[in-house]
Design an enzyme around this catalytic site. Structure first.
Site, short mmCIF file in Angstrom:
data_model
loop_
_atom_site.label_atom_id
_atom_site.label_comp_id
_atom_site.label_asym_id
_atom_site.label_seq_id
_atom_site.Cartn_x
_atom_site.Cartn_y
_atom_site.Cartn_z
N HIS A 126 0.80 -1.23 0.00
CA HIS A 126 0.00 0.00 0.00
C HIS A 126 0.84 1.28 0.00
O HIS A 126 0.55 2.23 0.72
CB HIS A 126 -0.95 -0.01 1.20
N HIS B 189 -9.54 2.18 0.35
CA HIS B 189 -9.51 1.06 1.30
C HIS B 189 -10.64 1.14 2.33
O HIS B 189 -10.42 0.87 3.51
CB HIS B 189 -8.15 1.01 1.98
N GLU C 22 -11.50 -3.54 -3.02
CA GLU C 22 -10.56 -2.54 -3.51
C GLU C 22 -10.34 -2.75 -5.00
O GLU C 22 -9.76 -3.75 -5.41
CB GLU C 22 -9.23 -2.66 -2.77
C1 GLA Z 1 -5.19 -5.15 2.06
C2 GLA Z 1 -4.34 -6.35 2.03
C3 GLA Z 1 -4.45 -7.09 3.29
C4 GLA Z 1 -4.17 -6.21 4.47
C5 GLA Z 1 -5.07 -5.01 4.43
C6 GLA Z 1 -4.74 -4.04 5.51
O1 GLA Z 1 -6.47 -5.37 1.78
O2 GLA Z 1 -4.61 -7.17 0.93
O3 GLA Z 1 -3.57 -8.17 3.30
O4 GLA Z 1 -2.82 -5.78 4.40
O5 GLA Z 1 -4.96 -4.37 3.21
O6 GLA Z 1 -4.64 -4.64 6.75
#
Ligand code: GLA
Length: 394
Positions: free
Chosen positions: A154, A227, A358
């Protein structure tokens, strides 16, 4: 009457996802209001008039942070902060007309400065993981911040979710907000100055439309997303396991033990990943070690704007549809939520009490030539659209 309405709006906004109160409108009492006076300070749109209003929301990095509240003609409200381009609440009616927020969020900036796992945030420069925090582009190997074991996640240590964006001019009558951010050459290890603008528009058909735009002066990977964690019941004492989910994907990208795609595009047919017809999220989750945290390959050949996923919570009657021009969608069932983070109302946010959808390019694309390219070249404009549409079913 006006006062009651004002207090009611204050309460509704301040209580999102708080289990201690389920009353929303007419039952609101003065005591309810008083006991929530602290958090209701973040309430913004007091008369639920269509448009956008802005308020100061604290400071960080020496910068003023704001909270913007967008309201459409039906009284659906979305609050967004320029800190992280973060959706802090999304207030929508249930089948009986009771309004609650359907996303995890906090009433105060402090909740976000405590680094919750990306609640509602705009993610960049690259959503999801890049293996070992490395990729090679035009013969040069780039090393990114590693913040998820050995991988980059991210956008790195200080991704787009942790910076203060610059808001464009707003028109009080138009529920639309543009946020811009210049990610400098070398930030978190990425090449090129990347100019990004994310525009949020709340339409009168109860869609939150998000337009992502970016340009760069050097070739760079890019994968912007949002997110938000949804709990359509508006109450984290309910898990999302009984929600009905459809994902328009015949294939998904299996992952290794560090959640990096293996590179395969595997058929969902006959597996717990088959949501081509609606299934309850919890029906087969026990067969997926750790829970769902996977990218689904949407059934489309081009970048057309299509329905990617739909979720219905039968008890509240709320339905969420996700439309996008992107090729993939990450379905994540809040596997890492463990009760350590609490709502403003003090309620622990436990595992599987929210899901994320997402819209994205596939994780680790910069290292997987077979996946659709996530490289933006100088002279090109990155643009894509996602809509989160809410409605109710009986
Ligand atoms: C995303 C990732 C997950 C986790 C979340 C945040 O969706 O795919 O593995 O890292 O973000 O916790």
């Amino acid at each position: 009457m006006k006062t009651i309405k004002l207090l009611t709006t204050a309460l509704v906004v301040s209580l999102f996802l708080s289990a201690c109160h389920s009353n929303t409108s007419d039952e609101t009492t003065k005591d309810d209001y008083m006991s929530n006076e602290d958090t209701s300070a973040t309430t913004s749109n007091t008369d639920a008039k269509k448009g956008i209003i802005q308020k100061d929301w604290g400071t960080t990095d020496g910068k003023q942070v704001h909270l913007f509240t967008l309201t459409n003609a039906n009284g659906v409200q979305v609050s967004i902060s320029d800190y992280g381009g973060t959706i802090t609440s999304f207030i929508a009616p249930d089948k009986n007309g009771n309004k609650q927020s359907i996303v995890l969020g906090f009433n105060n900036l402090d909740g976000y400065l405590a680094k919750p796992p990306y609640f509602g945030a705009t993610i960049g420069r690259y959503g999801n993981r890049i293996a070992n925090g490395k990729f090679t582009l035009n013969g040069q190997t780039y090393t990114l911040a590693t913040n998820d074991g050995k991988n980059h996640l991210h956008g790195g240590t200080k991704g787009f979710d942790k910076v203060v964006w610059t808001a464009g001019a707003i028109n009080a009558n138009n529920p639309q907000l543009s946020l811009s951010y210049l990610s400098k050459d070398g930030e978190e290890g990425y090449p090129g100055n990347l100019n990004t603008t994310v525009t949020f528009t709340l339409t009168d058909d109860n869609s939150l439309r998000i337009d992502y735009h970016a340009t760069t002066d050097k070739a760079t990977p890019i994968n912007l997303t949002n997110h938000s964690y949804f709990n359509l019941s508006g109450d984290v004492s309910n898990t999302i396991l009984n929600d009905w989910l459809m994902i328009d994907a015949d294939r998904y990208t299996p992952v290794d033990s560090t959640l990096i795609p293996t590179g395969q595009l595997a058929p969902v047919k006959g597996t717990p990943f088959d949501f081509t017809t609606p299934h309850q999220i919890g029906e087969r989750i026990a067969q997926v070690p750790g829970g769902y945290d996977h990218n689904f390959v949407l059934n489309k050949k081009d970048s057309s704007f299509t329905l990617a996923a739909a979720v219905t919570d039968s008890s509240s009657g709320r339905k969420l549809e996700v439309y996008t021009t992107q090729p993939g969608i990450q379905f994540y069932t809040g596997n890492f939520l463990n009760g350590s983070i609490k709502t403003d109302g003090g309620q622990p946010i436990n595992q599987h009490t929210a899901f994320c959808l997402e819209t994205q390019h596939f994780p680790n694309s910069p290292n997987t030539p077979a996946f659709p390219s996530s490289i933006l070249q100088p002279g090109q404009t990155y643009h894509y659209v996602t809509e989160y549409k809410v409605s109710t079913v009986k």
